[in-house]
Design a protein around this motif. Structure first.
Motif, PDB file in Angstrom:
ATOM      1  N   GLU A 140      -9.477  -6.505   7.202  1.00  0.00           N
ATOM      2  CA  GLU A 140      -8.084  -6.446   7.663  1.00  0.00           C
ATOM      3  C   GLU A 140      -8.024  -5.742   9.017  1.00  0.00           C
ATOM      4  O   GLU A 140      -8.707  -4.737   9.226  1.00  0.00           O
ATOM      5  CB  GLU A 140      -7.238  -5.685   6.628  1.00  0.00           C
ATOM      6  N   LEU A 163      -4.176  -9.974   8.809  1.00  0.00           N
ATOM      7  CA  LEU A 163      -3.389  -8.916   9.457  1.00  0.00           C
ATOM      8  C   LEU A 163      -1.906  -9.164   9.220  1.00  0.00           C
ATOM      9  O   LEU A 163      -1.491 -10.281   8.879  1.00  0.00           O
ATOM     10  CB  LEU A 163      -3.694  -8.847  10.959  1.00  0.00           C
ATOM     11  N   TRP A 201     -12.103   2.895   0.654  1.00  0.00           N
ATOM     12  CA  TRP A 201     -12.507   1.940   1.677  1.00  0.00           C
ATOM     13  C   TRP A 201     -12.708   2.580   3.044  1.00  0.00           C
ATOM     14  O   TRP A 201     -13.264   1.964   3.943  1.00  0.00           O
ATOM     15  CB  TRP A 201     -11.485   0.798   1.800  1.00  0.00           C
ATOM     16  N   GLU A 217       0.827  -1.214   0.000  1.00  0.00           N
ATOM     17  CA  GLU A 217       0.000   0.000   0.000  1.00  0.00           C
ATOM     18  C   GLU A 217       0.859   1.262   0.000  1.00  0.00           C
ATOM     19  O   GLU A 217       0.567   2.228  -0.710  1.00  0.00           O
ATOM     20  CB  GLU A 217      -0.906  -0.029   1.233  1.00  0.00           C
ATOM     21  N   GLN A 234       4.903   2.562  10.566  1.00  0.00           N
ATOM     22  CA  GLN A 234       3.648   2.978  11.200  1.00  0.00           C
ATOM     23  C   GLN A 234       3.840   4.181  12.126  1.00  0.00           C
ATOM     24  O   GLN A 234       3.000   5.076  12.177  1.00  0.00           O
ATOM     25  CB  GLN A 234       3.031   1.794  11.968  1.00  0.00           C
ATOM     26  N   ARG A 254      -5.058   8.354   3.851  1.00  0.00           N
ATOM     27  CA  ARG A 254      -5.753   7.086   4.082  1.00  0.00           C
ATOM     28  C   ARG A 254      -7.257   7.307   4.236  1.00  0.00           C
ATOM     29  O   ARG A 254      -8.059   6.497   3.780  1.00  0.00           O
ATOM     30  CB  ARG A 254      -5.184   6.399   5.326  1.00  0.00           C
ATOM     31  N   TRP A 314      -8.059   0.229  13.862  1.00  0.00           N
ATOM     32  CA  TRP A 314      -8.482   0.691  12.542  1.00  0.00           C
ATOM     33  C   TRP A 314      -8.687  -0.559  11.691  1.00  0.00           C
ATOM     34  O   TRP A 314      -7.726  -1.258  11.383  1.00  0.00           O
ATOM     35  CB  TRP A 314      -7.402   1.588  11.952  1.00  0.00           C
ATOM     36  N   THR A 315      -9.925  -0.827  11.345  1.00  0.00           N
ATOM     37  CA  THR A 315     -10.222  -1.971  10.480  1.00  0.00           C
ATOM     38  C   THR A 315     -10.331  -1.467   9.049  1.00  0.00           C
ATOM     39  O   THR A 315     -10.605  -0.288   8.808  1.00  0.00           O
ATOM     40  CB  THR A 315     -11.541  -2.656  10.877  1.00  0.00           C
ATOM     41  N   LYS A 316     -10.108  -2.379   8.132  1.00  0.00           N
ATOM     42  CA  LYS A 316     -10.159  -2.008   6.719  1.00  0.00           C
ATOM     43  C   LYS A 316     -10.968  -3.067   5.980  1.00  0.00           C
ATOM     44  O   LYS A 316     -10.763  -4.263   6.210  1.00  0.00           O
ATOM     45  CB  LYS A 316      -8.723  -1.961   6.200  1.00  0.00           C
ATOM     46  N   TYR A 330      -6.131  -3.381  10.275  1.00  0.00           N
ATOM     47  CA  TYR A 330      -5.200  -2.486   9.572  1.00  0.00           C
ATOM     48  C   TYR A 330      -4.141  -1.964  10.550  1.00  0.00           C
ATOM     49  O   TYR A 330      -2.951  -2.085  10.287  1.00  0.00           O
ATOM     50  CB  TYR A 330      -6.035  -1.359   8.964  1.00  0.00           C
TER      51      TYR A 330
END
Ligand SMILES: CC(C)(COP(=O)(O)OP(=O)(O)OC[C@H]1O[C@@H](n2cnc3c(N)ncnc32)[C@H](O)[C@@H]1OP(=O)(O)O)[C@@H](O)C(=O)NCCC(=O)NCCS
Length: 294
Positions: free
Chosen positions: A222, A259, A192, A29, A176, A187, A212-214, A224
């Motif tokens: 995911e 993940l 998404w 990404e 990160q 982001r 943070w879910t994706k 995330y």
């Protein structure tokens, strides 16, 4: 160099061809954000006007990602791209950003056999392993919250608290931990992005953690990013946030969740195993001390 929109399109098409042939996407990404304009160096190999090889260098991380068209492999193109990077790093006249780094690396997503041989031929050694873990979302349900903890979705105005908690939680994590306001906005501008999928946990002292879910593919969610404040570590909030996010993804229609976690991070790996995740595959970072470039 800056990419033209045609070059950017061609690189993404090249990445798709490699994905079809190899079963793994060769660019992550971060790399896709850089193709869309975030800062990075791009090296291209072209054949009859078509991009058939691509290397992206991230001086801020000291890492590169490289891909060669499946029909053009074993012709020296990948090696030539890496040599170009090495020359750029060794020759300060070229002023390739990152020339002051002590070690540089190449990502191998999926740890493909060709990449293993390629890295060995270049004198690179495996140094970091990212575990890609997966589980089914069958049976995922919202957890019971510890007393004093509330969880809600992201709201405008939460940015600053989120960024400072992220920086604290990922102080040891080069990619990160570097997330800034621009990166966050980028982001959040993605298709998404769903504010309800960015779960924030609060206690009496403020933001205590986030998950943070994706959901970028209809059925595959995911984890995330997940992080808790150091002041609340060891209270089980991470697991509560994990379960709340999994319940959110299940309710949003996902049936599986994936993940990425560094294999050296034993505490989160144990938490994920405890929550039913198993290792699907590994991504490897191959590195070489920069002094060997000279
Ligand atoms: C890895 C990759 C970039 C190699 O590109 P390439 O253009 O085929 O590489 P080169 O032709 O320059 O190969 C250089 C050397 O690497 C080794 N090598 C590369 N592919 C190999 C393979 N499939 N089997 C055995 N050795 C291999 C060889 O020693 C080769 O030298 P040789 O051909 O003289 O024997 C390409 O396979 C690819 O795009 N894979 C998917 C993306 C990926 O995994 N990237 C991560 C790289 S760490």
């Amino acid at each position: 160099m800056n990419l033209t929109s045609s070059q950017a399109e061609q690189i993404l098409a090249l990445a798709d061809r490699a994905l079809s042939a190899d079963g793994f996407a060769p660019l992550n990404e971060e790399a896709r954000f850089a193709i869309a304009g975030a800062p990075a160096e791009h090296l291209l190999a072209e054949q009859d006007g078509t991009v058939v090889g691509y290397l992206q260098w991230r001086p801020d991380f000291g890492t590169a990602q490289v891909v060669v068209d499946p029909h053009y492999r074993r012709r020296g193109l990948g090696g030539a791209l890496v040599e170009q990077l090495i020359e750029g790093l060794a020759d300060s006249d070229l002023e390739l950003p990152g020339a002051d780094i002590t070690e540089w690396g190449l990502w191998s997503f999926g740890d493909l056999p060709a990449a293993r041989e390629f890295a060995a031929a270049l004198g690179l050694r495996p140094s970091r392993t990212l575990l890609v873990m997966r589980r089914s979302l069958a049976g995922a349900s919202a957890p019971e919250l510890p007393a004093g903890l509330t969880i809600r979705g992201f709201r405008p105005g939460d940015q600053d608290a989120l960024l400072s908690l992220n920086a604290e939680a990922f102080a040891e994590h080069p990619e990160q931990g570097a997330l800034d306001a621009d990166g966050l906005a980028q982001r959040m501008a993605e298709d998404w992005f769903d504010p309800d999928g960015l779960l924030l946990a609060f206690d009496a002292d403020g933001l205590a953690g986030f998950h943070w879910t994706k959901l970028a593919e209809p059925l595959l969610g995911e984890v995330y990013v997940i992080g808790t404040a150091s002041r609340v570590r060891g209270r089980g909030y991470g697991r509560v946030l994990l379960d709340a996010g999994l319940a959110h993804l299940a309710a949003a229609g996902a049936t599986e969740v994936v993940l990425y976690v560094d294999s050296s991070e034993q505490i989160p790996v144990r938490m994920y195993e405890g929550a039913g995740f198993t290792i699907d595959h590994r991504d490897l970072l191959y590195t070489r001390p920069a002094q060997e470039n000279r």
